[in-house]
Design an enzyme around this catalytic site. Structure first.
Site, mmCIF file in Angstrom:
data_model
loop_
_atom_site.group_PDB
_atom_site.id
_atom_site.type_symbol
_atom_site.label_atom_id
_atom_site.label_comp_id
_atom_site.label_asym_id
_atom_site.label_seq_id
_atom_site.Cartn_x
_atom_site.Cartn_y
_atom_site.Cartn_z
ATOM 1 N N HIS A 122 -1.419 -8.052 4.666
ATOM 2 C CA HIS A 122 -0.019 -7.684 4.451
ATOM 3 C C HIS A 122 0.128 -6.350 3.714
ATOM 4 O O HIS A 122 1.063 -6.167 2.930
ATOM 5 C CB HIS A 122 0.728 -8.798 3.701
ATOM 6 C CG HIS A 122 0.528 -10.150 4.311
ATOM 7 N ND1 HIS A 122 1.080 -10.501 5.533
ATOM 8 C CD2 HIS A 122 -0.188 -11.222 3.900
ATOM 9 C CE1 HIS A 122 0.718 -11.736 5.830
ATOM 10 N NE2 HIS A 122 -0.055 -12.190 4.869
ATOM 11 N N CYS A 123 -0.795 -5.431 3.965
ATOM 12 C CA CYS A 123 -0.791 -4.124 3.294
ATOM 13 C C CYS A 123 -0.728 -4.303 1.782
ATOM 14 O O CYS A 123 -0.023 -3.578 1.074
ATOM 15 C CB CYS A 123 0.373 -3.256 3.783
ATOM 16 S SG CYS A 123 0.243 -2.780 5.515
ATOM 17 N N ALA A 124 -1.475 -5.298 1.299
ATOM 18 C CA ALA A 124 -1.519 -5.581 -0.140
ATOM 19 C C ALA A 124 -2.918 -6.074 -0.507
ATOM 20 O O ALA A 124 -3.084 -7.166 -1.054
ATOM 21 C CB ALA A 124 -0.460 -6.600 -0.513
ATOM 22 N N HIS A 133 0.820 -1.216 0.000
ATOM 23 C CA HIS A 133 0.000 0.000 0.000
ATOM 24 C C HIS A 133 0.854 1.267 0.000
ATOM 25 O O HIS A 133 0.428 2.301 -0.530
ATOM 26 C CB HIS A 133 -0.927 0.023 1.218
ATOM 27 C CG HIS A 133 -1.973 -1.050 1.195
ATOM 28 N ND1 HIS A 133 -2.694 -1.411 2.314
ATOM 29 C CD2 HIS A 133 -2.426 -1.858 0.196
ATOM 30 C CE1 HIS A 133 -3.538 -2.380 2.009
ATOM 31 N NE2 HIS A 133 -3.394 -2.668 0.724
#
Length: 406
Positions: free
Chosen positions: A363-365, A124
């Site tokens: 996972h910030c994805a 992100h």
């Protein structure tokens, strides 16, 4: 220093502790790596015996602290083979560094009708700042898609670029899939089209040597805390001619040349114009110690050991029923997986009961989770201090969870 696993493990105090009555198996270094004694002591020593505010101080402590901080700038340039120390900006981490580029270079270079490209595998931190930039400027955000095996669809890159494309922002290594992108080739393709390239190196620099001059990237970023250093400090590299032309992002002390209420303000030269306020001097010094520690062991040695350990874990995980592994066979640092129909949080909680630390979630994805059609994944990540025994415990833990949950 040669590669001695026993010696390396003894350098990390936390690895001696127990979690839930079990020896800690720390398989979460991609989120944040543990710290060796040399790094811990470097920061502590500075605060015990050498602390002072840097810049402008005429007294000995201030002058010494300034010299030590600037020595780490030179050290960081050497670590990634930047041409000049002045191409290195101290930032809080990769996220702040990308935001700095987006708000300084981006705001001054992008206009309505322009476009920039990100990939579908980005963290992100390498998506959201560009979305915000496009919202401010009227530029278009384009996305380079990925294949099911977790590799980029690089054949589609040329058609995404046109005369209004200003930047390609791409990760060196995926924080979820472990995909190591062919960065030099990607940069060459972009440069042929006149497009600048920013590389998120947060998941790369701890695993092998990075040479920014050989890559010819325009920007490269990484965080100290993933490189066995402290939190709150990272590095932004930018080519000198680009950095010198960028306007400041934040205003305050240390980033100015002159300030006048009637004549306005003039800026310090780069990189100092991007370092407003009192810096994290202790963190900078500890980051220098982390670079020294890694280089003493040797990044080639680390890469060879971790590559062997990765092959071992991928082979051993084949014994786990209903295990879905995401990403390519050839990978660096991380293994993302799900166990049958069970939510990643449940699997991660069971593993924690066994003393095994893995990361769970998106996972910030989130775009990557959407691509694979899952809300979350478990992620085990490897570092130079991990062992085959810890891998065996992970495999045994997953088999046990499968038996318990079905």
């Amino acid at each position: 220093m040669s590669f001695s696993l026993q010696q390396i493990r003894s350098d990390f105090p936390v690895l001696t502790r127990e979690v839930n009555g079990q020896p800690l198996a720390y398989l979460d270094s991609a989120a944040s790596a543990q710290k060796p004694t040399a790094v811990i002591e470097a920061e502590a020593e500075f605060y015990r015996h050498g602390y002072a505010a840097v810049h402008r101080g005429i007294h000995t402590l201030s002058a010494d602290a300034t010299q030590r901080m600037e020595a780490v700038r030179t050290r960081a340039a050497q670590f990634i083979n930047a041409r000049l120390p002045e191409e290195i900006v101290f930032v809080r981490g990769t996220t702040e560094g990308i935001n700095l580029v987006a708000n300084s270079w981006g705001d001054s270079q992008l206009h309505a009708g322009d476009n920039l490209i990100v990939t579908a595998m980005e963290h992100h931190a390498n998506i959201v700042p560009w979305q915000m930039l496009c919202a401010r400027t009227g530029a278009e955000l384009r996305v380079l898609p990925i294949n099911q095996d977790g590799t980029l669809q690089l054949d589609k890159l040329p058609s995404l670029m046109d005369e209004r494309t200003r930047l390609l922002a791409v990760t060196h290594v995926s924080n979820v899939l472990g995909t190591e992108n062919p960065i030099a080739d990607i940069i060459a393709t972009a440069h042929q089209a006149g497009v600048k390239v920013l590389v998120d190196g947060a998941q790369a620099v701890m695993h092998h040597k990075v040479d920014v001059q050989a890559l010819d990237c325009d920007f490269y970023l990484f965080s100290g805390h993933k490189l066995y250093g402290p939190t709150g400090i990272g590095i932004l590299y930018a080519k000198e001619e680009i950095l010198q032309a960028m306007p400041p992002w934040e205003g305050g002390g240390a980033m100015i040349a002159t300030v006048s209420l009637t004549e306005g303000t003039t800026w310090a030269a780069a990189p100092w114009r991007f370092e407003a306020g009192t810096p994290n001097t202790g963190g900078i010094i500890a980051l220098g110690a982390a670079m020294d520690y890694v280089d003493a062991i040797g990044l080639e040695n680390i890469h060879d050991y971790e590559r062997t350990l990765m092959a071992y874990v991928l082979r051993e995980l084949q014994a786990v029923p209903d295990l879905q592994i995401y990403g390519p066979q050839e990978r660096l640092g991380v293994i993302a997986f799900n166990l049958g129909k069970h939510h990643a949080y449940d699997v991660g909680s069971f593993l924690d009961n066994y003393g095994i630390a893995v990361r769970t979630g998106h996972h910030c994805a989130m775009p990557l989770m959407e691509f694979y059609g899952v809300p979350a994944m478990c992620r085990a990540s490897l570092a130079m201090y991990n062992t085959e025994d810890e891998v065996d415990r992970l495999v045994a833990g997953l088999i046990r969870i499968h038996r318990l949950l079905g």
